[in-house]
Design an enzyme around this catalytic site. Structure first.
Site, PDB file in Angstrom:
ATOM      1  N   GLU A  45      98.212  -4.068  30.644  1.00  0.00           N
ATOM      2  CA  GLU A  45      98.233  -4.206  29.183  1.00  0.00           C
ATOM      3  C   GLU A  45      98.309  -5.658  28.757  1.00  0.00           C
ATOM      4  O   GLU A  45      97.711  -6.053  27.743  1.00  0.00           O
ATOM      5  CB  GLU A  45      99.393  -3.402  28.596  1.00  0.00           C
ATOM      6  CG  GLU A  45      99.339  -1.903  28.891  1.00  0.00           C
ATOM      7  CD  GLU A  45      98.026  -1.253  28.490  1.00  0.00           C
ATOM      8  OE1 GLU A  45      97.431  -1.660  27.478  1.00  0.00           O
ATOM      9  OE2 GLU A  45      97.586  -0.330  29.198  1.00  0.00           O
ATOM     10  N   TYR A  80      87.058   1.833  35.064  1.00  0.00           N
ATOM     11  CA  TYR A  80      88.115   0.868  35.368  1.00  0.00           C
ATOM     12  C   TYR A  80      87.930   0.293  36.779  1.00  0.00           C
ATOM     13  O   TYR A  80      87.899  -0.932  36.976  1.00  0.00           O
ATOM     14  CB  TYR A  80      89.476   1.547  35.292  1.00  0.00           C
ATOM     15  CG  TYR A  80      89.908   2.005  33.924  1.00  0.00           C
ATOM     16  CD1 TYR A  80      91.116   1.571  33.377  1.00  0.00           C
ATOM     17  CD2 TYR A  80      89.146   2.895  33.173  1.00  0.00           C
ATOM     18  CE1 TYR A  80      91.547   2.004  32.124  1.00  0.00           C
ATOM     19  CE2 TYR A  80      89.555   3.328  31.919  1.00  0.00           C
ATOM     20  CZ  TYR A  80      90.750   2.887  31.409  1.00  0.00           C
ATOM     21  OH  TYR A  80      91.160   3.316  30.174  1.00  0.00           O
TER      22      TYR A  80
END
Length: 439
Positions: free
Chosen positions: A295, A370
């Protein structure tokens, strides 16, 4: 001359690059600034709000279309004058008095019970917690709480003012510039100066305690999780130092903020200048530390550099996933090469039908986006060496700071850092469906 590319790795024709969410956004204007004034009652889930947009039409507009959820619209002004409007199916259509290109303003008064926007991945946007609110807007959740031009390439500055009961803390994007109490309510005012995509705008409301993690890093968390959170986010300053070295300076002037909710969340949530984690992501043993790194990396890849369209999502998630591997090798865990070998074996066993540079709306958050994105970056690093690779990443973030980016833009820049022609390399990794071998 390069060898001809096999059919399955030829670049996807541009005619297939239709918007993933064609009912969201309007290309007839650009928003420069959002001024949002919200009054929210937590227990009743009741929102009353005024949104003021400063925008510029790129062509004469017979109609101005905004994205807005199922609220009651009390009135609309365009350039300070009442405007006719219709509101249905998540779209607020305005008829200005005189269509003209150039600057204009819109003011919308609205109220109701905010609820998430339906999507392939469940509801996204404004969502009630057990005792508070979380806003998780990616990719189409922004209209769940404010009228907007909901497309990732229309970035604007924001002022967000939220009034709610005083026992609650409000966290929003940008810098807290004012906090004032009147009676039993408190108003929190945040200003986000750097341009921000609508899906990254966020408001968090809860009974939070504030902890300073280090220079320009804040953590908001329930009091009962203070010890666990302090440990699990305790190495975030080292992550920041690593990513600053590898990616360039942290891109925002406001402090980076992490929020841990009282509730459990399926996955952490990304917002500009902020990341939101559930109580289940905090175990006191750094069991989910890779997510903390992931994040944080999004502040460069996704928030400062934002995909111009959703087909370029690997520029967010592939880079953030690779940042996990960089932190692993920096902090004494498995090397990036070990992670790459592991995930290459895993992905080889999965269906070979995903094109990284255009995965399709339903596969936007497929784990292959991803991990294949991270593998493409590791393959590039292996091929050109650390010096050229990290120079490329710093040049990428500097050249497009606070802007909109595409896969083609990244390839064009990357080719300047390769010692030989890499067209076939990028065609295979980004546009081919079959997973290439690792170097």
């Amino acid at each position: 001359m390069d060898d001809p590319l096999p059919e399955d790795v030829r670049p996807v024709p541009s005619t297939t690059h239709r918007p993933y969410f064609p009912t969201h956004g309007d290309d007839g204007y650009r928003v420069g600034h959002y001024d949002l004034s919200l009054e929210y009652k937590v227990s009743a889930n009741r929102l009353g709000a005024v949104a003021r947009l400063s925008a510029t039409a790129v062509r004469p507009l017979e109609r101005i279309s905004l994205d807005l959820g199922a609220f009651r619209v009390g009135g609309v002004l365009v350039d300070g004058r009442p405007a006719r409007f219709t509101h249905r199916d998540g779209r607020l259509h305005l008829t200005p008095g005189r269509p003209a290109p150039g600057p204009f303003t819109v003011e919308v008064r609205y109220s109701g019970a905010p609820r998430p926007v339906s999507s392939h991945w469940g509801g996204v946007g404004w969502e009630q917690l057990t005792d508070g609110v979380i806003v998780a807007g990616q990719p189409v959740g922004a209209p769940s709480w404010f009228p907007c031009n909901d497309r990732p390439d229309d970035k604007a500055s924001y002022r967000i003012a939220v009034t709610t009961a005083s026992p609650y803390t409000v966290v929003a994007n940008g810098e807290l510039v004012e906090r004032r109490r009147a009676g039993q309510a408190t108003t929190w005012v945040y200003e986000q100066a750097e341009p921000m995509a609508t899906y990254l705008a966020s408001v968090q409301i809860g009974r939070y305690r504030r902890t300073e993690l280090g220079p320009r890093m804040l953590l908001f968390h329930p009091a009962r999780l203070a010890g666990r959170a302090a440990n699990d986010f305790g190495r975030q300053d080292r992550m920041m130092a690593l990513f600053t070295d590898r990616f360039g300076p942290y891109p925002f002037r406001a402090p980076y903020t992490a929020v841990v909710t009282e509730d459990e969340l399926e996955i952490p949530v990304e917002a500009q200048g902020m990341s939101i984690f559930g109580a289940n992501h905090v175990d006191g043993a750094r069991g989910e530390e890779r997510l903390v790194a992931h994040e944080l990396a999004h502040q460069w890849f996704g928030n400062s550099l934002t995909a111009a369209g959703w087909r370029h999502i690997w520029l967010h998630e592939g880079f953030a996933a690779y940042a996990e591997w960089l932190w692993s090798e920096e902090s004494g865990g498995p090397s990036a090469a070990a992670h790459a070998a592991h995930w290459h074996r895993r992905l080889t066993a999965l269906p070979q039908d995903l094109v990284l540079a255009d995965p399709g709306a339903r596969d936007l958050f497929d784990d292959r986006v991803y991990k294949r994105g991270a593998l493409a970056l590791h393959a590039l690093r292996t091929g050109i060496g650390d010096l050229a690779f990290f120079s490329l990443l710093r040049a990428w973030t500097a050249a497009h700071r606070h802007g909109s980016v595409t896969t083609e833009m990244f390839v064009d820049l990357a080719l300047e850092f390769t010692p030989r022609s890499y067209e076939t390399f990028f065609a295979s990794w980004l546009y081919g469906s079959r997973l290439p071998p690792l170097p």
